[in-house]
Design an enzyme around this catalytic site. Structure first.
Site, PDB file in Angstrom:
ATOM      1  N   SER A  20       0.713  -1.290   0.014  1.00  0.00           N
ATOM      2  CA  SER A  20      -0.142   0.005  -0.025  1.00  0.00           C
ATOM      3  C   SER A  20       0.840   1.114  -0.032  1.00  0.00           C
ATOM      4  O   SER A  20       1.981   1.216   0.916  1.00  0.00           O
ATOM      5  CB  SER A  20      -0.891  -0.039   1.213  1.00  0.00           C
ATOM      6  OG  SER A  20      -1.653   1.232   1.272  1.00  0.00           O
ATOM      7  N   GLY A  45      -3.699   3.601   0.869  1.00  0.00           N
ATOM      8  CA  GLY A  45      -4.590   3.822   1.947  1.00  0.00           C
ATOM      9  C   GLY A  45      -5.757   4.437   1.615  1.00  0.00           C
ATOM     10  O   GLY A  45      -5.720   5.651   1.350  1.00  0.00           O
ATOM     11  N   ASN A  68       9.182   8.975   4.382  1.00  0.00           N
ATOM     12  CA  ASN A  68       7.959   9.566   4.018  1.00  0.00           C
ATOM     13  C   ASN A  68       7.039   9.997   4.995  1.00  0.00           C
ATOM     14  O   ASN A  68       6.981   9.288   5.961  1.00  0.00           O
ATOM     15  CB  ASN A  68       7.250   8.645   2.751  1.00  0.00           C
ATOM     16  CG  ASN A  68       6.275   7.759   3.447  1.00  0.00           C
ATOM     17  OD1 ASN A  68       5.072   8.349   3.599  1.00  0.00           O
ATOM     18  ND2 ASN A  68       6.552   6.523   3.987  1.00  0.00           N
ATOM     19  N   LEU A  72      -1.200  10.302   4.542  1.00  0.00           N
ATOM     20  CA  LEU A  72      -2.286   9.312   4.081  1.00  0.00           C
ATOM     21  C   LEU A  72      -3.310  10.108   3.089  1.00  0.00           C
ATOM     22  O   LEU A  72      -4.574   9.840   3.071  1.00  0.00           O
ATOM     23  CB  LEU A  72      -3.171   8.881   5.335  1.00  0.00           C
ATOM     24  CG  LEU A  72      -2.195   7.973   6.302  1.00  0.00           C
ATOM     25  CD1 LEU A  72      -3.028   7.937   7.665  1.00  0.00           C
ATOM     26  CD2 LEU A  72      -2.032   6.539   5.532  1.00  0.00           C
ATOM     27  N   CYS A 129      -2.985   4.947  12.472  1.00  0.00           N
ATOM     28  CA  CYS A 129      -3.463   6.487  12.664  1.00  0.00           C
ATOM     29  C   CYS A 129      -3.776   6.578  14.341  1.00  0.00           C
ATOM     30  O   CYS A 129      -4.274   5.693  14.952  1.00  0.00           O
ATOM     31  CB  CYS A 129      -4.712   6.338  11.966  1.00  0.00           C
ATOM     32  SG  CYS A 129      -5.224   8.096  11.745  1.00  0.00           S
ATOM     33  N   LYS A 165      -2.507  -4.908   9.833  1.00  0.00           N
ATOM     34  CA  LYS A 165      -1.095  -4.517   9.229  1.00  0.00           C
ATOM     35  C   LYS A 165      -0.582  -3.727  10.436  1.00  0.00           C
ATOM     36  O   LYS A 165      -1.151  -2.951  11.184  1.00  0.00           O
ATOM     37  CB  LYS A 165      -1.250  -3.476   8.010  1.00  0.00           C
ATOM     38  CG  LYS A 165       0.210  -2.961   7.642  1.00  0.00           C
ATOM     39  CD  LYS A 165       0.090  -2.449   6.257  1.00  0.00           C
ATOM     40  CE  LYS A 165       1.638  -1.871   6.023  1.00  0.00           C
ATOM     41  NZ  LYS A 165       1.703  -1.364   4.562  1.00  0.00           N
ATOM     42  N   GLY A 265       7.286  -2.831  -1.538  1.00  0.00           N
ATOM     43  CA  GLY A 265       7.083  -1.517  -1.446  1.00  0.00           C
ATOM     44  C   GLY A 265       7.998  -0.474  -1.928  1.00  0.00           C
ATOM     45  O   GLY A 265       7.813  -0.282  -3.264  1.00  0.00           O
ATOM     46  N   THR A 266       8.962   0.051  -1.368  1.00  0.00           N
ATOM     47  CA  THR A 266       9.744   0.989  -1.686  1.00  0.00           C
ATOM     48  C   THR A 266      10.666   0.576  -2.957  1.00  0.00           C
ATOM     49  O   THR A 266      10.918   1.546  -3.903  1.00  0.00           O
ATOM     50  CB  THR A 266      10.758   1.263  -0.784  1.00  0.00           C
ATOM     51  OG1 THR A 266      10.173   1.915   0.406  1.00  0.00           O
ATOM     52  CG2 THR A 266      11.945   2.292  -0.933  1.00  0.00           C
TER      53      THR A 266
HETATM   54  C1  LIG Z   1       5.404   6.774   0.119  1.00  0.00           C
HETATM   55  C2  LIG Z   1       4.752   5.458   1.059  1.00  0.00           C
HETATM   56  C3  LIG Z   1       3.418   5.573   1.189  1.00  0.00           C
HETATM   57  C4  LIG Z   1       2.783   4.673   2.095  1.00  0.00           C
HETATM   58  N1  LIG Z   1       1.498   4.662   2.142  1.00  0.00           N
HETATM   59  C5  LIG Z   1       0.936   3.477   3.130  1.00  0.00           C
HETATM   60  C6  LIG Z   1      -0.503   3.803   3.174  1.00  0.00           C
HETATM   61  O1  LIG Z   1      -1.216   4.337   2.653  1.00  0.00           O
HETATM   62  N2  LIG Z   1      -1.078   2.532   4.054  1.00  0.00           N
HETATM   63  C7  LIG Z   1      -0.205   1.644   4.650  1.00  0.00           C
HETATM   64  O2  LIG Z   1      -0.655   0.705   5.229  1.00  0.00           O
HETATM   65  N3  LIG Z   1       1.110   1.500   4.447  1.00  0.00           N
HETATM   66  C8  LIG Z   1       1.708   2.483   3.762  1.00  0.00           C
HETATM   67  N4  LIG Z   1       3.056   2.609   3.283  1.00  0.00           N
HETATM   68  C9  LIG Z   1       3.944   1.385   4.005  1.00  0.00           C
HETATM   69  C10 LIG Z   1       4.134   0.309   3.029  1.00  0.00           C
HETATM   70  O3  LIG Z   1       3.058  -0.086   2.550  1.00  0.00           O
HETATM   71  C11 LIG Z   1       5.056  -0.852   3.846  1.00  0.00           C
HETATM   72  O4  LIG Z   1       4.612  -1.125   4.643  1.00  0.00           O
HETATM   73  C12 LIG Z   1       6.436  -0.022   4.094  1.00  0.00           C
HETATM   74  O5  LIG Z   1       6.903   0.960   3.178  1.00  0.00           O
HETATM   75  C13 LIG Z   1       7.825  -1.221   4.262  1.00  0.00           C
HETATM   76  O6  LIG Z   1       7.930  -1.746   3.044  1.00  0.00           O
HETATM   77  P1  LIG Z   1       9.147  -1.461   2.108  1.00  0.00           P
HETATM   78  O7  LIG Z   1      10.377  -1.292   2.851  1.00  0.00           O
HETATM   79  O8  LIG Z   1       9.053  -2.577   0.940  1.00  0.00           O
HETATM   80  O9  LIG Z   1       8.529   0.076   1.253  1.00  0.00           O
HETATM   81  C14 LIG Z   1       3.564   3.503   2.559  1.00  0.00           C
HETATM   82  C15 LIG Z   1       4.986   3.467   2.291  1.00  0.00           C
HETATM   83  C16 LIG Z   1       5.525   4.571   1.460  1.00  0.00           C
HETATM   84  C17 LIG Z   1       7.043   4.489   1.454  1.00  0.00           C
END
Ligand SMILES: Cc1cc2nc3c(=O)[nH]c(=O)nc-3n(C[C@H](O)[C@H](O)[C@H](O)COP(=O)(O)O)c2cc1C
Length: 303
Positions: A20, A45, A68, A72, A129, A165, A265-266
Site C-alpha cells: 500500500s 490507503g 516519507n 495518508l 493512525c 497491518k 513497497g519502496t
Molecule cells: C510513500 C509511501 C506511502 C505509504 N502509504 C501507506 C498507506 O497508505 N498505508 C499503509 O498501510 N502503508 C503505507 N506505506 C507503508 C508500505 O506499505 C510498507 O509497509 C513499508 O513501506 C515497508 O515496506 P518497504 O520497505 O518494502 O517499502 C507507505 C510507504 C511509503 C514509502
C-alpha cells in the site's frame, strides 16, 4: 514448482503482492507490466473522505532507505471504487483495499462500504493512525485499541478476509499480533514503516515538513525479518512479510522465517517494474535452491 499460495480464503497465483502507498491505485503501473500476473495488489490507503495529506517536502532519501510523511493523502473510498477499481483486473488478481480511520466506528463504516464491493477481495487495516478520542494514542501501539479496531472491521466485513497491518514502532510486536488474532483477524501483514527523521546540518532544517516520517526500503529489512519471525512463532494465522523486499532472494528469506506471502513497497519507486520482475525471477531461484513446495519451505529456518 507450483507458485500458488492460499491464505485467509484467498488464492494467489504467486506470493508477490504490491504494498500500500507504493503502487498508487494500481492503474498507474499498468504500463510497466501486466497487473494480471501479480499475486495480488494492495492499493493506496483509503479513508471515507478524500485527504490532502501533509505539506511538502514529504519524501527524503537516506543512504539505505527513504523517509516519507505523505499524511495518508488519498482520493477517498468512493472515488476509488467508482473511478479506479473498474479498470483493474480484479477477477484475475485479488485487489486488497487498505483502509484507515481515526475512530473505531469510522473503520467499521469504511469496512462495510469496501467489503460490499465485488472487485475487492480483502481488507487490510492500517492501524498506524492516532485514535482521536483516546487523545492521539496510535491504534497500533495499544493492544486494546488494536483489538477494538479489528473487531469493528470484522463485524462489518461480511465474508471478506480482514488482514491487520502491524507497526514495528512498539516494544513487543508479538503482543500486538496476538491481540489482533484474538479479536478475529484472518491474517497479519508486517511491517509498516519505522519512525525516523533526517535533518540538514547546513540549513538547520528538517528534511521533511512534518519533521518525523516513516523509514522504508533496504534499511528496514533486518527489522522486518525479525518481526515476521517473532510474530510467526506467536500466532496461528497467516503472516504477510513486508520491509525492504527487492529481490527474489529477499522473498525467500521472508518465507523461510514463516511468511506465507510478501509485499513489495519502496522497490517500486526504484524500479517501477520491481514486483513484475520478482514474479519472473522467483521460479528459477526456487529451482536453484531446491525449494519444491511452499508448505515444505515456509518456516523451515534452522534456528
Ligand atoms: C510513500 C509511501 C506511502 C505509504 N502509504 C501507506 C498507506 O497508505 N498505508 C499503509 O498501510 N502503508 C503505507 N506505506 C507503508 C508500505 O506499505 C510498507 O509497509 C513499508 O513501506 C515497508 O515496506 P518497504 O520497505 O518494502 O517499502 C507507505 C510507504 C511509503 C514509502
Amino acid at each position: 514448482m507450483d507458485m500458488t499460495v492460499s491464505f485467509a480464503g484467498l488464492t494467489l497465483d504467486n506470493p508477490i503482492i504490491t504494498a500500500s502507498g507504493t503502487f498508487g491505485y494500481g492503474v498507474e503501473y499498468m504500463r510497466f507490466g501486466d497487473l494480471g500476473r501479480l499475486g495480488a495488489m494492495v492499493v493506496k490507503g483509503l479513508s471515507l473522505e478524500p485527504r490532502r495529506g501533509n505539506l511538502m517536502p514529504r519524501i527524503a532519501e537516506t543512504p539505505a532507505g527513504m523517509l516519507n510523511a505523505i499524511g495518508l493523502q488519498n482520493i477517498g473510498a468512493r472515488e476509488f471504487v467508482e473511478k479506479r477499481l473498474p479498470a483493474l483486473p480484479w477477477a484475475k488478481t485479488p485487489v486488497i483495499a487498505n483502509l484507515y480511520a481515526c475512530e473505531a466506528e469510522e473503520f467499521g463504516e469504511l469496512a462495510a462500504y469496501l467489503a460490499a464491493q465485488e472487485g475487492i477481495a480483502a481488507l487490510e487495516v492500517n492501524i498506524s493512525c492516532p485514535n482521536v478520542s483516546e487523545g492521539g494514542i496510535l491504534f497500533g501501539q495499544d493492544p486494546r485499541l488494536a483489538a477494538r479496531v479489528t473487531e469493528a472491521v470484522k463485524r462489518r466485513a461480511g465474508s471478506k478476509p480482514v488482514i491487520v497491518k502491524l507497526t514495528p514502532n512498539v516494544t513487543d510486536i508479538a503482543a500486538m499480533a496476538r491481540a489482533a488474532q484474538d479479536a478475529g483477524a484472518d491474517a497479519l501483514s508486517l511491517i509498516n514503516t519505522l519512525s525516523g527523521m533526517a535533518v540538514d546540518a547546513r540549513t538547520r532544517r528538517p528534511r521533511l515538513a512534518n519533521v518525523v516520517g516513516g523509514l522504508s526500503g533496504p534499511a528496514i529489512k533486518p527489522v522486518a525479518l525479525r518481526c515476521v519471525w517473532q510474530v510467526c512463532q506467536a500466532v496461528k494465522i497467516p503472516v504477510i512479510g513486508i520491509g525492504g523486499i527487492a529481490s527474489a532472494e529477499d522473498v525467500l528469506e521472508f518465507i523461510l522465517v514463516g511468511a506465507t506471502a510478501v509485499q513489495v513497497g519502496t522497490a517500486n519507486f526504484i524500479r517501477p517494474d520491481a514486483a513484475f520482475r520478482l514474479v519472473d525471477e522467483l521460479p528459477a531461484l526456487c529451482a536453484t535452491l531446491g525449494v519444491e513446495s511452499w508448505d515444505a519451505y515456509r518456516g523451515s529456518l534452522k534456528a
